[in-house]
Design a protein around this motif. Structure first.
Motif, PDB file in Angstrom:
ATOM      1  N   HIS A 291      48.200  14.910  29.731  1.00 24.14           N
ATOM      2  CA  HIS A 291      49.259  14.274  28.957  1.00 24.14           C
ATOM      3  C   HIS A 291      48.680  12.977  28.381  1.00 24.14           C
ATOM      4  CE1 HIS A 291      53.740  12.954  28.736  1.00 24.14           C
ATOM      5  NE2 HIS A 291      53.023  12.255  27.893  1.00 24.14           N
TER       6      HIS A 291
ATOM      7  N   SER B  49      48.519  11.580  32.678  1.00 20.46           N
ATOM      8  CA  SER B  49      48.469  12.925  33.255  1.00 20.46           C
ATOM      9  C   SER B  49      48.873  12.968  34.723  1.00 20.46           C
ATOM     10  CB  SER B  49      47.055  13.506  33.104  1.00 20.46           C
ATOM     11  OG  SER B  49      46.697  13.602  31.744  1.00 20.46           O
TER      12      SER B  49
ATOM     13  N   GLU C 150      53.684  11.742  21.905  1.00 21.72           N
ATOM     14  CA  GLU C 150      53.117  12.349  23.105  1.00 21.72           C
ATOM     15  C   GLU C 150      52.480  13.697  22.776  1.00 21.72           C
ATOM     16  OE1 GLU C 150      55.499  12.245  26.562  1.00 21.72           O
ATOM     17  OE2 GLU C 150      56.253  10.226  26.187  1.00 21.72           O
TER      18      GLU C 150
ATOM     19  N   ILE D 101      50.244  17.074  24.411  1.00 24.09           N
ATOM     20  CA  ILE D 101      49.709  17.819  25.538  1.00 24.09           C
ATOM     21  C   ILE D 101      48.323  18.295  25.125  1.00 24.09           C
ATOM     22  CG2 ILE D 101      50.747  20.033  24.842  1.00 24.09           C
ATOM     23  CD1 ILE D 101      51.139  20.567  27.869  1.00 24.09           C
TER      24      ILE D 101
ATOM     25  N   HIS E 173      57.074  15.952  36.642  1.00 23.23           N
ATOM     26  CA  HIS E 173      57.144  15.503  35.247  1.00 23.23           C
ATOM     27  C   HIS E 173      57.447  14.016  35.110  1.00 23.23           C
ATOM     28  CE1 HIS E 173      56.940  19.731  34.310  1.00 23.23           C
ATOM     29  NE2 HIS E 173      58.045  19.952  34.997  1.00 23.23           N
TER      30      HIS E 173
ATOM     31  N   GLU F 118      49.125  10.169  25.230  1.00 17.94           N
ATOM     32  CA  GLU F 118      50.072   9.710  24.218  1.00 17.94           C
ATOM     33  C   GLU F 118      49.451   8.590  23.381  1.00 17.94           C
ATOM     34  OE1 GLU F 118      53.155   8.721  26.947  1.00 17.94           O
ATOM     35  OE2 GLU F 118      52.580   6.603  27.083  1.00 17.94           O
TER      36      GLU F 118
ATOM     37  N   THR G  15      47.661  17.342  34.862  1.00 16.90           N
ATOM     38  CA  THR G  15      49.007  17.052  35.358  1.00 16.90           C
ATOM     39  C   THR G  15      49.330  17.760  36.671  1.00 16.90           C
ATOM     40  OG1 THR G  15      49.929  18.834  34.000  1.00 16.90           O
ATOM     41  CG2 THR G  15      49.904  16.623  33.044  1.00 16.90           C
TER      42      THR G  15
END
Length: 643
Positions: free
Chosen positions: A208, A229, A274, A276, A234, A210, A440
Motif C-alpha cells: 500500500h 503496507s 492511494e 495498491i 486494513h 500512497e 500488507t
C-alpha cells in the motif's frame, strides 16, 4: 488571511492543527463533547464550545451546531481535521454557504472521490491505472457473483463509500461469496449509510503506497510517497517515507499519475492518492493501481512533513485563504527518512481489544516527534478512537530513523491501561520490515510471534516487589495505590500476580542499602545502583516494569480477603459497548467457537464466541442494548458427557 479558526475535530488531530494556526497568528476555537470537557485539544485552543453528549453523533458530527458555533464566536474559517466531517461534501458546501472559509478541497472534488466506483471510472478516464474489477450499478447477488467469477478468485468485496477496511471482505471461493457479501453490505450500511459495493481482483503480496498531493484549484503537485503496507485488518499501523526499494522511475510515474488524478477534479488543499502495488516482484512502472483518493489530510502526514521540511497544515490555511501553492514541483525535494508508529490503547494479546481507563503515568521516549491528544492523568474513553499518540522518528537514512524510533518506543512508559507498545517494538524488529521487504499481509502471517506474551524471570518478580514497596519506582502514582502501605519493615512479604500466576516474594532490607529478595527460593542481592536498571512505575495497585516488553504485576492488597471469580461459560462484556447482534436464543445448543454476541465499542465490532460446547442459559443480551464492562451477557452451560 484567516483570523479565527474553528477546528471541527478532536484529539491529536485538533492539537496538531491548533499548533500550526498558533504559529501563524490565527486564533483557534475548539469544539468538545461532554466526555472531552477537559481534553488536551480543548486546552490547546484559545476558546472552546461545548456541544454536549458523548458520542460523535451528539457532538462532533453535528454540522449545523458547528457552523452556528463558528458564527456565534466570530470564527471566519472551519478546518474539519482529517476524520469525522472532513470528507462530507454537504458539510463543506454548508460551511461555504454560511459565508465561512472551508479549509479543505471543494465539495465537488469530495463528491467525485467519495464513491469508489465513480472515482475509479473518473481515474480511468484521466489515464490513471486501476485494478481490474466490477464497478457497476447492479447490486443483485447474481450479478455480483457473476462479476466475481469473471474477474477470477480470490476477489475483494469493497464498500463504495468510506474506508478504513469497513465493508471490505476477501473471498477465496465461490461458495463463500454470498455470506461475505451480506456481511460487507451490512457493515457498510451501518458505517456509511450506503450498502453498495464493488468487486476487485485481489492482488497477492500487495503493498500500500500512497502519494501526497496538494492543489490550489489551478495546479497540483505531488509531495512524494509514503509506504503504509503494515496494516492490521486494513488499519494502518506503521507508515514511512520514502517507500523502501522504490526505484526513481516508479516514484516519478506514480507521482505523475497522482497529479493527473488531482487535476482531473480541480483539486485544492491536501489530499492523498492511494495505490495498491504488486509486491510479488521488483517494483516497476506497470505494477501499481489506483485504489482511492482521500480528500483530506492523512493521519500519517507527519512523515511527509519531516522529509520535506514543510508544514502541510500551514499550506492548507494559506490556500484556503486564497493563496497559491507555496512551491512548484521542481522546488520540492525530499531528504532523509521518517517512520511513524501509531500507539493505541489496546490489548494486543486479546485480539487488540480497546483498553479504556486513566493514563496514570505517561512518558514518551526521547528523540521523537509526538503527536498526541492525551496527557498524564487523562482518560481513554469508549466513545472515540483509542489512539494515544503517533510517534515519529526521522534520520538521514532508513536505518537511522528505525533505530531512533525503536529506542524512543522502548523508553516510552505508559501505566493505567494496556497498549500496543510491545507489539510495535516487535513489528519494527521483524526481519522482513528491517529489510524493507514486506507487504500488507505481514502482520496477519506472523501475528502469534508479534503478540507473544512475555514470561517474567525470577528477577522480574523481585523488581516488581521492590517497585510495590516504593524502592524501585521511577514515576509512582501515589493517588492510585490499591491500599498497599509504604511503611517498610526490615522484612516484608508481598503477594504478586502476573496473569494467572501468583507468587509470594520476601524482601529484606540490610544496612547500607543492600536489599535481599527471595523469589521461590531464588535469592537476589541488590545494591542501590542496581535498583533502577529497569524503569518501573507503581500505579493503581499494579507494578509496571518497562523495557523491550512491558510486564504488569498486580499487587495483592493484604487487607483484601475476597476475590471475584467468573463461573465457567460466562460470556461477559470486555468493555462498555452496544450489543449490535445476538446470534443465539435461550436453550440453544452451541459448539465451541460459535458466535454468541457482537459488541460494538470504539467504532469497532467484536464478536464474542463460546469457548466450549453447551447450552445457552441466562441470556440477558438484547440487540441495541448498552452494557457496561463485566456484565454477563450469556452463560454457556457445558454439555454433559455420557456416563
Amino acid at each position: 488571511m484567516i483570523q479565527k479558526l474553528l477546528i471541527a475535530n478532536r484529539g491529536e488531530i485538533a492539537c496538531r492543527i491548533a499548533r500550526s494556526a498558533r504559529e501563524m497568528g490565527i486564533a483557534t476555537l475548539a469544539i468538545a463533547s461532554e466526555a472531552d470537557e477537559e481534553a488536551l485539544h480543548v486546552q490547546s485552543c484559545d476558546e472552546a464550545v461545548y456541544l454536549g453528549g458523548h458520542s460523535p453523533a451528539e457532538s462532533y458530527l453535528r454540522s449545523d451546531a458547528i457552523i452556528a458555533a463558528a458564527q456565534e464566536h466570530g470564527a471566519d474559517a472551519i478546518h474539519p481535521g482529517y476524520g469525522f466531517l472532513s470528507e462530507d461534501p454537504d458539510f463543506a458546501q454548508a460551511v461555504q454557504e454560511a459565508g465561512l472559509i472551508w479549509v479543505g478541497p471543494p465539495a465537488a472534488a469530495i463528491r467525485a472521490m467519495g464513491l469508489k466506483d465513480a472515482a475509479k471510472a473518473l481515474m480511468q478516464k484521466a489515464g490513471v491505472p486501476i485494478v481490474p474489477g466490477y464497478h457497476g450499478e447492479t447490486q443483485s447477488l447474481e450479478r455480483l457473483q457473476q462479476a466475481a467469477a469473471e474477474i477470477g478468485y480470490p476477489v475483494l468485496i469493497k464498500a463504495v463509500a468510506g474506508g478504513g477496511g469497513k465493508g471490505m471482505r476477501r473471498v477465496d471461493r465461490p461458495e463463500e461469496f454470498a455470506a461475505h457479501l451480506a456481511s460487507a453490505q451490512s457493515e457498510a450500511q451501518g458505517a456509511f449509510g450506503n450498502a453498495r459495493v464493488l468487486i476487485e481482483k485481489f492482488i497477492a503480496n500487495p503493498r500500500h503506497i500512497e502519494i501526497q498531493v496538494f492543489g490550489d484549484g489551478q495546479k497540483a503537485v505531488h509531495l512524494y510517497e509514503r509506504d503504509c503496507s503494515l496494516q492490521r485488518r486494513h488499519q494502518k499501523v506503521i507508515e514511512e517515507a520514502p517507500a523502501p526499494h522504490m526505484p526513481n522511475a516508479v516514484r516519478d510515474a506514480m507521482g505523475r499519475a497522482a497529479v493527473r488524478a488531482a487535476q482531473a477534479i480541480g483539486y485544492a488543499s491536501a489530499g492523498t492518492v492511494e495505490f495498491i502495488v504488486d509486491g510479488s516482484d521488483a517494483l516497476n512502472e506497470d505494477s501499481f493501481y489506483f485504489m482511492e483518493m482521500n480528500t483530506r489530510l492523512q493521519v500519517e502526514h507527519p512523515v511527509t512533513e519531516e522529509i520535506l521540511g514543510i508544514d502541510l497544515v500551514a499550506w492548507q490555511l494559506q490556500v484556503a485563504a486564497g493563496g497559491l501553492l507555496p512551491l512548484k514541483q521542481d522546488e520540492i525535494h525530499a531528504q532523509g527518512h521518517s517512520i511513524e508508529a501509531r500507539l493505541y490503547a489496546e490489548d494486543s494479546a486479546q485480539g487488540f481489544l480497546p483498553s479504556i481507563g486513566q493514563l496514570h503515568h505517561l512518558n514518551f521516549g526521547p528523540g521523537l516527534r509526538v503527536e498526541t491528544g492525551v496527557a498524564q492523568g487523562g482518560q481513554v474513553t469508549p466513545y472515540y478512537d483509542p489512539m494515544i499518540a503517533k510517534l515519529i522518528a526521522t534520520g538521514p537514512d532508513r536505518a537511522s530513523a528505525l533505530r531512533l524510533l525503536l529506542r524512543g518506543l522502548k523508553l516510552t512508559q505508559i501505566a493505567g491501561l494496556k497498549t500496543n507498545r510491545d507489539f510495535l517494538i516487535a513489528l519494527l524488529q521483524h526481519e522482513d520490515f528491517v529489510a524493507g521487504s514486506f507487504d500488507t499481509g505481514l502482520i496477519a502471517r506472523d501475528m502469534e510471534g508479534l503478540t507473544r506474551a512475555p514470561v517474567p524471570a525470577p528477577e522480574d518478580w523481585a523488581r516488581a516487589a521492590l517497585c510495590a514497596m516504593g524502592l524501585l519506582d521511577t514515576g509512582r502514582d501515589r493517588q492510585g495505590d490499591a491500599g498497599f502501605t509504604l511503611f517498610t519493615p526490615l522484612r516484608q512479604s508481598l503477594a504478586l500476580r502476573y496473569q494467572d500466576e501468583l507468587q509470594t516474594v520476601h524482601v529484606s532490607l540490610r544496612p547500607g542499602g543492600q536489599t535481599v529478595v527471595d523469589v521461590a527460593g531464588e535469592i537476589f542481592e541488590l545494591g542501590p545502583r542496581t535498583l533502577s536498571q529497569r524503569p518501573a512505575v507503581l500505579a493503581a495497585g499494579k507494578a509496571y516494569l518497562f523495557g523491550e516488553q512491558t510486564l504488569v504485576f498486580d499487587v495483592i492488597d493484604p487487607l483484601e480477603r475476597t476475590a471475584t471469580v467468573q463461573s465457567d461459560g460466562a460470556i461477559t462484556a470486555p468493555m462498555p459497548g452496544l450489543v449490535k447482534q445476538v446470534f443465539v436464543r435461550a436453550g440453544q445448543e452451541v459448539a465451541a467457537g460459535d458466535p454468541i454476541v457482537v459488541l460494538e465499542a470504539m467504532k469497532m465490532q467484536h464478536t464474542l464466541c463460546a469457548d466450549h460446547a453447551g447450552r445457552v442459559e441466562n441470556l440477558t443480551a438484547r440487540q441495541d442494548q448498552q452494557v457496561d464492562a463485566g456484565v454477563v451477557l450469556a452463560v454457556i452451560e457445558a454439555a454433559q458427557e455420557d456416563a
